[in-house]
Design a protein around this motif. Sequence first.
Motif, mmCIF file in Angstrom:
data_model
loop_
_atom_site.group_PDB
_atom_site.id
_atom_site.type_symbol
_atom_site.label_atom_id
_atom_site.label_comp_id
_atom_site.label_asym_id
_atom_site.label_seq_id
_atom_site.Cartn_x
_atom_site.Cartn_y
_atom_site.Cartn_z
ATOM 1 N N ASP A 43 -81.615 41.351 -40.530
ATOM 2 C CA ASP A 43 -82.478 42.211 -39.714
ATOM 3 C C ASP A 43 -83.424 42.938 -40.656
ATOM 4 O O ASP A 43 -83.136 44.030 -41.133
ATOM 5 N N ILE A 44 -84.568 42.325 -40.946
ATOM 6 C CA ILE A 44 -85.477 42.863 -41.956
ATOM 7 C C ILE A 44 -86.488 43.808 -41.308
ATOM 8 O O ILE A 44 -86.777 43.708 -40.115
ATOM 9 N N PRO A 45 -87.039 44.734 -42.084
ATOM 10 C CA PRO A 45 -87.924 45.747 -41.505
ATOM 11 C C PRO A 45 -89.296 45.232 -41.095
ATOM 12 O O PRO A 45 -89.947 45.840 -40.241
ATOM 13 N N SER A 46 -89.784 44.140 -41.727
ATOM 14 C CA SER A 46 -91.114 43.636 -41.380
ATOM 15 C C SER A 46 -91.273 42.229 -41.925
ATOM 16 O O SER A 46 -90.399 41.712 -42.636
ATOM 17 N N ASP A 47 -92.410 41.613 -41.608
ATOM 18 C CA ASP A 47 -92.717 40.287 -42.133
ATOM 19 C C ASP A 47 -93.295 40.342 -43.542
ATOM 20 O O ASP A 47 -93.816 39.350 -44.042
ATOM 21 N N ARG A 48 -93.193 41.499 -44.177
ATOM 22 C CA ARG A 48 -93.545 41.651 -45.586
ATOM 23 C C ARG A 48 -92.335 42.131 -46.385
ATOM 24 O O ARG A 48 -92.451 42.940 -47.291
ATOM 25 N N THR A 49 -91.175 41.598 -46.030
ATOM 26 C CA THR A 49 -89.943 41.977 -46.728
ATOM 27 C C THR A 49 -89.737 41.038 -47.907
ATOM 28 O O THR A 49 -89.534 39.838 -47.733
ATOM 29 N N GLY A 50 -89.800 41.603 -49.106
ATOM 30 C CA GLY A 50 -89.739 40.770 -50.299
ATOM 31 C C GLY A 50 -88.387 40.706 -50.958
ATOM 32 O O GLY A 50 -88.071 39.720 -51.623
ATOM 33 N N GLU A 51 -87.565 41.772 -50.796
ATOM 34 C CA GLU A 51 -86.328 41.830 -51.564
ATOM 35 C C GLU A 51 -85.150 42.280 -50.705
ATOM 36 O O GLU A 51 -85.258 43.242 -49.947
ATOM 37 N N CYS A 52 -84.061 41.576 -50.846
ATOM 38 C CA CYS A 52 -82.755 41.981 -50.326
ATOM 39 C C CYS A 52 -81.939 42.432 -51.527
ATOM 40 O O CYS A 52 -81.588 41.621 -52.382
ATOM 41 N N TRP A 53 -81.677 43.745 -51.625
ATOM 42 C CA TRP A 53 -80.790 44.257 -52.665
ATOM 43 C C TRP A 53 -79.380 44.142 -52.114
ATOM 44 O O TRP A 53 -78.889 45.013 -51.400
ATOM 45 N N ALA A 54 -78.748 43.039 -52.437
ATOM 46 C CA ALA A 54 -77.517 42.650 -51.765
ATOM 47 C C ALA A 54 -76.296 43.375 -52.312
ATOM 48 O O ALA A 54 -75.418 43.806 -51.557
ATOM 49 N N VAL A 55 -76.216 43.480 -53.633
ATOM 50 C CA VAL A 55 -75.114 44.195 -54.296
ATOM 51 C C VAL A 55 -75.767 45.132 -55.293
ATOM 52 O O VAL A 55 -76.150 44.722 -56.389
ATOM 53 N N SER A 56 -75.919 46.391 -54.887
ATOM 54 C CA SER A 56 -76.688 47.333 -55.695
ATOM 55 C C SER A 56 -76.080 48.721 -55.643
ATOM 56 O O SER A 56 -75.770 49.230 -54.565
ATOM 57 N N LEU A 101 -69.369 54.248 -47.566
ATOM 58 C CA LEU A 101 -69.719 54.759 -48.887
ATOM 59 C C LEU A 101 -70.805 53.890 -49.520
ATOM 60 O O LEU A 101 -70.833 52.669 -49.343
ATOM 61 N N LYS A 102 -71.688 54.526 -50.264
ATOM 62 C CA LYS A 102 -72.603 53.775 -51.103
ATOM 63 C C LYS A 102 -71.816 53.166 -52.266
ATOM 64 O O LYS A 102 -70.818 53.732 -52.707
ATOM 65 N N LEU A 103 -72.311 52.038 -52.755
ATOM 66 C CA LEU A 103 -71.591 51.372 -53.842
ATOM 67 C C LEU A 103 -71.488 52.280 -55.064
ATOM 68 O O LEU A 103 -70.457 52.302 -55.742
ATOM 69 N N GLY A 104 -72.523 53.039 -55.348
ATOM 70 C CA GLY A 104 -72.465 53.964 -56.477
ATOM 71 C C GLY A 104 -71.407 55.034 -56.296
ATOM 72 O O GLY A 104 -70.749 55.446 -57.265
ATOM 73 N N GLU A 105 -71.227 55.501 -55.055
ATOM 74 C CA GLU A 105 -70.177 56.480 -54.777
ATOM 75 C C GLU A 105 -68.803 55.865 -54.973
ATOM 76 O O GLU A 105 -67.893 56.505 -55.523
ATOM 77 N N LEU A 106 -68.641 54.630 -54.509
ATOM 78 C CA LEU A 106 -67.357 53.950 -54.686
ATOM 79 C C LEU A 106 -67.059 53.760 -56.166
ATOM 80 O O LEU A 106 -65.918 53.965 -56.606
ATOM 81 N N TRP A 107 -68.056 53.394 -56.938
ATOM 82 C CA TRP A 107 -67.903 53.219 -58.386
ATOM 83 C C TRP A 107 -67.395 54.505 -59.037
ATOM 84 O O TRP A 107 -66.511 54.469 -59.888
#
Length: 315
Positions: free
Chosen positions: A29-42, A59-65
Amino acid sequence: MANQPIFLEPVFQERIWGGKQLREQFNYDIPSDRTGECWAVSAHPNGQSIVHNGPYKGLKLGELWEQQPQLFGSNASKFPLLTKILDASDDLSVQVHPDDAYAQVNENGELGKTECWYILGCEPGAEIIYGHHAATKEQFKQMVDAGQWDKLLTRVTVKPGDFFYVPSGTLHALGKGIQVLETQQSSDTTYRIYDYDRKDDKGNTRELHLDKGIEVTTVPHVGAETTFSTETVGDTLVTTFVSNSFFTVQKWNTNGESSFPEQAQFVICSVLDGAGELDNATGSYPLKKGDHFILPLGFGAFTLRGELEFIISHE
Protein backbone atom coordinates in the motif's frame (compact mmCIF):
# COMPACT_ATOMS: atom_id res chain seq x y z
CA MET A 1 10.08 -13.28 21.52
CA ALA A 2 13.45 -14.90 20.83
CA ASN A 3 11.67 -18.02 19.60
CA GLN A 4 9.33 -16.13 17.24
CA PRO A 5 10.18 -14.49 13.93
CA ILE A 6 9.94 -10.69 14.13
CA PHE A 7 7.80 -9.57 11.17
CA LEU A 8 8.18 -5.92 10.18
CA GLU A 9 6.00 -3.33 8.48
CA PRO A 10 8.05 -1.33 5.97
CA VAL A 11 8.31 2.42 5.54
CA PHE A 12 7.86 3.94 2.07
CA GLN A 13 9.76 6.90 0.67
CA GLU A 14 8.57 8.97 -2.28
CA ARG A 15 11.26 9.97 -4.76
CA ILE A 16 11.43 12.07 -7.93
CA TRP A 17 12.51 8.90 -9.77
CA GLY A 18 10.03 6.54 -8.06
CA GLY A 19 7.14 4.61 -9.55
CA LYS A 20 4.39 2.12 -8.74
CA GLN A 21 6.16 -1.25 -9.03
CA LEU A 22 6.23 -1.67 -5.25
CA ARG A 23 2.44 -1.91 -5.42
CA GLU A 24 2.21 -3.86 -8.65
CA GLN A 25 4.95 -6.39 -7.86
CA PHE A 26 4.63 -6.72 -4.06
CA ASN A 27 1.06 -5.53 -3.38
CA TYR A 28 2.28 -2.88 -0.93
CA ASP A 29 0.00 0.00 0.00
CA ILE A 30 2.26 2.77 -1.30
CA PRO A 31 1.61 6.49 -0.80
CA SER A 32 1.77 7.49 -4.49
CA ASP A 33 2.87 6.51 -7.98
CA ARG A 34 6.21 8.17 -7.21
CA THR A 35 7.21 5.73 -4.49
CA GLY A 36 10.87 4.92 -4.94
CA GLU A 37 11.94 3.11 -1.79
CA CYS A 38 10.59 0.48 0.57
CA TRP A 39 12.66 0.59 3.77
CA ALA A 40 11.82 -2.96 4.65
CA VAL A 41 14.13 -3.64 7.61
CA SER A 42 15.28 -0.34 9.04
CA ALA A 43 16.15 1.15 12.40
CA HIS A 44 17.50 4.34 10.85
CA PRO A 45 15.96 7.55 12.27
CA ASN A 46 14.91 8.66 8.78
CA GLY A 47 12.49 5.73 8.48
CA GLN A 48 12.00 2.92 10.98
CA SER A 49 10.21 -0.38 10.40
CA ILE A 50 7.51 -1.29 12.92
CA VAL A 51 7.22 -4.70 14.60
CA HIS A 52 4.08 -6.37 13.27
CA ASN A 53 3.61 -9.34 15.62
CA GLY A 54 4.25 -10.78 19.06
CA PRO A 55 4.68 -9.10 22.45
CA TYR A 56 6.64 -6.17 20.96
CA LYS A 57 4.08 -5.34 18.28
CA GLY A 58 4.04 -1.63 17.54
CA LEU A 59 7.62 -0.94 18.58
CA LYS A 60 10.00 0.67 16.14
CA LEU A 61 12.92 -1.57 15.25
CA GLY A 62 15.33 0.90 16.84
CA GLU A 63 13.34 0.77 20.08
CA LEU A 64 13.40 -3.02 20.05
CA TRP A 65 17.17 -2.94 19.46
CA GLU A 66 17.66 -0.71 22.51
CA GLN A 67 15.13 -2.36 24.83
CA GLN A 68 15.76 -6.04 24.02
CA PRO A 69 19.44 -6.36 23.02
CA GLN A 70 19.44 -10.08 23.82
CA LEU A 71 17.35 -10.64 20.68
CA PHE A 72 20.28 -9.52 18.56
CA GLY A 73 23.45 -10.34 20.49
CA SER A 74 25.40 -7.78 18.50
CA ASN A 75 28.39 -5.69 19.51
CA ALA A 76 27.30 -2.86 17.22
CA SER A 77 26.23 0.40 18.86
CA LYS A 78 23.25 0.72 16.52
CA PHE A 79 21.29 -1.65 14.29
CA PRO A 80 23.94 -2.25 11.62
CA LEU A 81 22.04 -2.98 8.40
CA LEU A 82 19.23 -1.56 6.28
CA THR A 83 17.27 -3.59 3.72
CA LYS A 84 15.45 -1.73 0.94
CA ILE A 85 13.54 -2.46 -2.23
CA LEU A 86 14.03 0.28 -4.83
CA ASP A 87 11.83 1.02 -7.85
CA ALA A 88 13.63 3.21 -10.37
CA SER A 89 11.03 4.33 -12.89
CA ASP A 90 13.56 6.99 -13.92
CA ASP A 91 17.33 7.33 -13.65
CA LEU A 92 18.69 7.85 -10.15
CA SER A 93 21.26 10.57 -9.62
CA VAL A 94 24.92 9.65 -10.06
CA GLN A 95 26.22 9.39 -6.51
CA VAL A 96 28.86 8.11 -4.15
CA HIS A 97 28.95 7.22 -0.46
CA PRO A 98 31.69 7.85 2.12
CA ASP A 99 33.37 5.19 4.23
CA ASP A 100 32.98 4.96 8.01
CA ALA A 101 36.05 7.06 8.81
CA TYR A 102 34.98 9.97 6.59
CA ALA A 103 31.34 9.88 7.71
CA GLN A 104 32.28 9.80 11.38
CA VAL A 105 34.13 13.09 11.00
CA ASN A 106 32.01 14.86 8.39
CA GLU A 107 28.47 13.52 8.97
CA ASN A 108 27.99 13.80 12.74
CA GLY A 109 29.08 10.27 13.55
CA GLU A 110 26.93 8.62 10.87
CA LEU A 111 28.05 5.29 9.46
CA GLY A 112 29.57 5.16 6.02
CA LYS A 113 27.66 3.32 3.33
CA THR A 114 28.76 0.17 1.63
CA GLU A 115 25.87 -1.56 -0.14
CA CYS A 116 24.95 -4.24 -2.63
CA TRP A 117 22.18 -4.80 -5.16
CA TYR A 118 20.24 -7.88 -6.22
CA ILE A 119 18.40 -7.11 -9.47
CA LEU A 120 14.75 -8.15 -9.02
CA GLY A 121 13.49 -7.00 -12.40
CA CYS A 122 14.30 -4.62 -15.21
CA GLU A 123 13.30 -3.48 -18.65
CA PRO A 124 15.25 -5.03 -21.54
CA GLY A 125 18.55 -3.23 -22.02
CA ALA A 126 18.36 -1.43 -18.67
CA GLU A 127 21.69 -0.11 -17.39
CA ILE A 128 23.36 0.90 -14.18
CA ILE A 129 26.28 3.26 -13.74
CA TYR A 130 29.08 1.44 -11.96
CA GLY A 131 32.42 3.20 -11.85
CA HIS A 132 34.17 5.72 -14.09
CA HIS A 133 37.06 6.11 -16.54
CA ALA A 134 39.18 8.81 -14.86
CA ALA A 135 42.79 7.87 -14.16
CA THR A 136 43.55 10.53 -11.55
CA LYS A 137 41.62 12.66 -9.09
CA GLU A 138 42.55 15.76 -11.10
CA GLN A 139 41.16 14.23 -14.29
CA PHE A 140 38.04 13.13 -12.44
CA LYS A 141 37.41 16.66 -11.18
CA GLN A 142 38.07 18.17 -14.61
CA MET A 143 35.58 15.83 -16.28
CA VAL A 144 32.94 16.51 -13.62
CA ASP A 145 33.44 20.28 -13.91
CA ALA A 146 33.21 20.05 -17.70
CA GLY A 147 30.09 17.86 -17.61
CA GLN A 148 31.77 15.12 -19.68
CA TRP A 149 29.41 12.47 -18.35
CA ASP A 150 29.39 10.22 -21.42
CA LYS A 151 33.18 9.97 -21.29
CA LEU A 152 33.42 9.71 -17.52
CA LEU A 153 30.75 7.20 -16.53
CA THR A 154 30.88 3.42 -16.95
CA ARG A 155 27.54 1.84 -17.88
CA VAL A 156 26.69 -1.83 -17.36
CA THR A 157 23.67 -3.64 -18.83
CA VAL A 158 21.79 -5.67 -16.23
CA LYS A 159 19.29 -8.52 -16.10
CA PRO A 160 17.15 -10.07 -13.32
CA GLY A 161 19.24 -12.15 -10.93
CA ASP A 162 22.41 -10.08 -11.30
CA PHE A 163 24.26 -9.06 -8.13
CA PHE A 164 26.51 -6.03 -7.65
CA TYR A 165 28.68 -5.18 -4.66
CA VAL A 166 29.02 -1.40 -4.24
CA PRO A 167 31.72 -0.44 -1.71
CA SER A 168 31.94 3.08 -0.34
CA GLY A 169 33.80 5.31 -2.79
CA THR A 170 32.18 3.67 -5.84
CA LEU A 171 30.49 6.05 -8.27
CA HIS A 172 27.12 4.48 -9.10
CA ALA A 173 23.47 4.89 -10.07
CA LEU A 174 20.48 2.75 -10.93
CA GLY A 175 19.07 3.37 -14.37
CA LYS A 176 15.47 3.70 -15.50
CA GLY A 177 13.30 0.60 -15.33
CA ILE A 178 15.17 -1.35 -12.65
CA GLN A 179 13.97 -2.81 -9.35
CA VAL A 180 16.51 -4.02 -6.79
CA LEU A 181 16.74 -5.35 -3.28
CA GLU A 182 19.50 -3.40 -1.59
CA THR A 183 21.41 -4.47 1.51
CA GLN A 184 23.48 -1.70 3.03
CA GLN A 185 25.01 -0.30 6.15
CA SER A 186 22.43 1.60 8.18
CA SER A 187 23.26 5.02 6.76
CA ASP A 188 21.43 7.66 4.76
CA THR A 189 24.50 9.60 3.62
CA THR A 190 24.64 10.15 -0.13
CA TYR A 191 26.76 12.60 -2.13
CA ARG A 192 25.04 13.51 -5.39
CA ILE A 193 27.46 14.20 -8.25
CA TYR A 194 25.06 14.60 -11.20
CA ASP A 195 21.27 14.67 -11.50
CA TYR A 196 20.68 15.19 -15.24
CA ASP A 197 19.76 18.86 -14.55
CA ARG A 198 16.19 17.79 -13.82
CA LYS A 199 13.77 19.74 -11.67
CA ASP A 200 11.23 18.69 -9.07
CA ASP A 201 7.51 19.55 -9.17
CA LYS A 202 8.33 23.01 -7.78
CA GLY A 203 10.84 23.75 -10.51
CA ASN A 204 13.90 23.31 -8.32
CA THR A 205 17.00 21.31 -9.07
CA ARG A 206 18.23 18.97 -6.36
CA GLU A 207 21.30 19.78 -4.30
CA LEU A 208 24.64 18.46 -5.48
CA HIS A 209 27.52 17.59 -3.15
CA LEU A 210 30.46 17.98 -5.51
CA ASP A 211 33.25 18.77 -3.08
CA LYS A 212 32.53 15.87 -0.74
CA GLY A 213 31.63 13.56 -3.61
CA ILE A 214 34.87 14.20 -5.47
CA GLU A 215 36.84 13.82 -2.25
CA VAL A 216 35.48 10.37 -1.37
CA THR A 217 35.31 8.83 -4.86
CA THR A 218 37.85 6.07 -5.42
CA VAL A 219 40.12 7.07 -8.31
CA PRO A 220 40.93 5.16 -10.41
CA HIS A 221 37.81 3.02 -10.12
CA VAL A 222 38.41 -0.38 -8.54
CA GLY A 223 35.92 -3.01 -9.60
CA ALA A 224 34.60 -5.10 -6.71
CA GLU A 225 35.34 -8.72 -7.50
CA THR A 226 32.74 -11.13 -6.14
CA THR A 227 33.02 -14.90 -6.11
CA PHE A 228 29.75 -16.68 -5.50
CA SER A 229 29.55 -20.01 -3.69
CA THR A 230 26.65 -22.45 -3.45
CA GLU A 231 25.57 -25.27 -1.19
CA THR A 232 22.44 -27.35 -0.86
CA VAL A 233 20.53 -27.68 2.40
CA GLY A 234 17.67 -30.13 1.97
CA ASP A 235 15.54 -28.71 -0.84
CA THR A 236 17.15 -25.26 -0.60
CA LEU A 237 19.92 -23.94 -2.83
CA VAL A 238 21.97 -21.42 -0.82
CA THR A 239 24.00 -18.95 -2.89
CA THR A 240 26.42 -16.71 -1.00
CA PHE A 241 26.99 -13.47 -2.89
CA VAL A 242 29.27 -11.64 -0.47
CA SER A 243 30.60 -12.12 3.05
CA ASN A 244 32.84 -9.50 4.65
CA SER A 245 33.12 -7.20 7.67
CA PHE A 246 30.04 -5.22 6.59
CA PHE A 247 27.55 -8.01 5.88
CA THR A 248 26.91 -11.47 4.54
CA VAL A 249 24.26 -11.64 1.80
CA GLN A 250 22.80 -14.88 0.43
CA LYS A 251 19.94 -16.01 -1.79
CA TRP A 252 17.95 -19.03 -0.64
CA ASN A 253 15.78 -20.88 -3.18
CA THR A 254 13.54 -23.43 -1.47
CA ASN A 255 11.49 -25.93 -3.47
CA GLY A 256 10.17 -28.49 -1.01
CA GLU A 257 11.33 -28.85 2.59
CA SER A 258 14.61 -27.90 4.28
CA SER A 259 15.73 -28.01 7.90
CA PHE A 260 18.28 -25.51 9.21
CA PRO A 261 20.23 -25.55 12.47
CA GLU A 262 20.10 -22.69 14.94
CA GLN A 263 21.81 -19.62 13.49
CA ALA A 264 24.81 -18.09 15.28
CA GLN A 265 23.53 -14.52 14.85
CA PHE A 266 20.29 -12.70 14.14
CA VAL A 267 19.27 -13.04 10.49
CA ILE A 268 17.32 -10.67 8.21
CA CYS A 269 14.98 -12.38 5.72
CA SER A 270 13.14 -10.91 2.72
CA VAL A 271 10.73 -13.06 0.69
CA LEU A 272 11.17 -12.14 -2.96
CA ASP A 273 8.80 -14.66 -4.47
CA GLY A 274 6.59 -17.62 -3.73
CA ALA A 275 4.75 -18.80 -0.64
CA GLY A 276 5.26 -21.34 2.12
CA GLU A 277 5.81 -21.58 5.83
CA LEU A 278 8.50 -21.46 8.45
CA ASP A 279 8.25 -23.89 11.37
CA ASN A 280 10.13 -24.04 14.65
CA ALA A 281 9.49 -25.39 18.12
CA THR A 282 6.88 -22.70 18.83
CA GLY A 283 4.70 -23.12 15.77
CA SER A 284 4.23 -22.50 12.07
CA TYR A 285 4.44 -19.08 10.42
CA PRO A 286 3.06 -18.48 6.90
CA LEU A 287 5.32 -16.69 4.42
CA LYS A 288 4.50 -14.84 1.22
CA LYS A 289 6.15 -12.58 -1.33
CA GLY A 290 6.94 -9.19 0.18
CA ASP A 291 7.34 -10.37 3.78
CA HIS A 292 10.34 -9.12 5.73
CA PHE A 293 11.32 -10.51 9.10
CA ILE A 294 14.17 -11.13 11.52
CA LEU A 295 15.07 -14.45 13.06
CA PRO A 296 16.40 -13.32 16.46
CA LEU A 297 19.31 -14.85 18.29
CA GLY A 298 18.00 -17.93 20.08
CA PHE A 299 15.29 -18.63 17.51
CA GLY A 300 16.47 -22.23 17.35
CA ALA A 301 16.41 -24.78 14.56
CA PHE A 302 13.74 -24.29 11.91
CA THR A 303 12.21 -25.80 8.79
CA LEU A 304 11.18 -24.09 5.54
CA ARG A 305 8.41 -25.55 3.38
CA GLY A 306 7.06 -24.41 0.03
CA GLU A 307 8.38 -22.67 -3.04
CA LEU A 308 10.22 -19.61 -1.79
CA GLU A 309 12.97 -17.23 -2.84
CA PHE A 310 14.68 -15.18 -0.11
CA ILE A 311 17.46 -12.71 0.29
CA ILE A 312 19.13 -13.44 3.63
CA SER A 313 21.56 -11.08 5.34
CA HIS A 314 23.39 -10.71 8.64
CA GLU A 315 26.41 -9.06 10.18
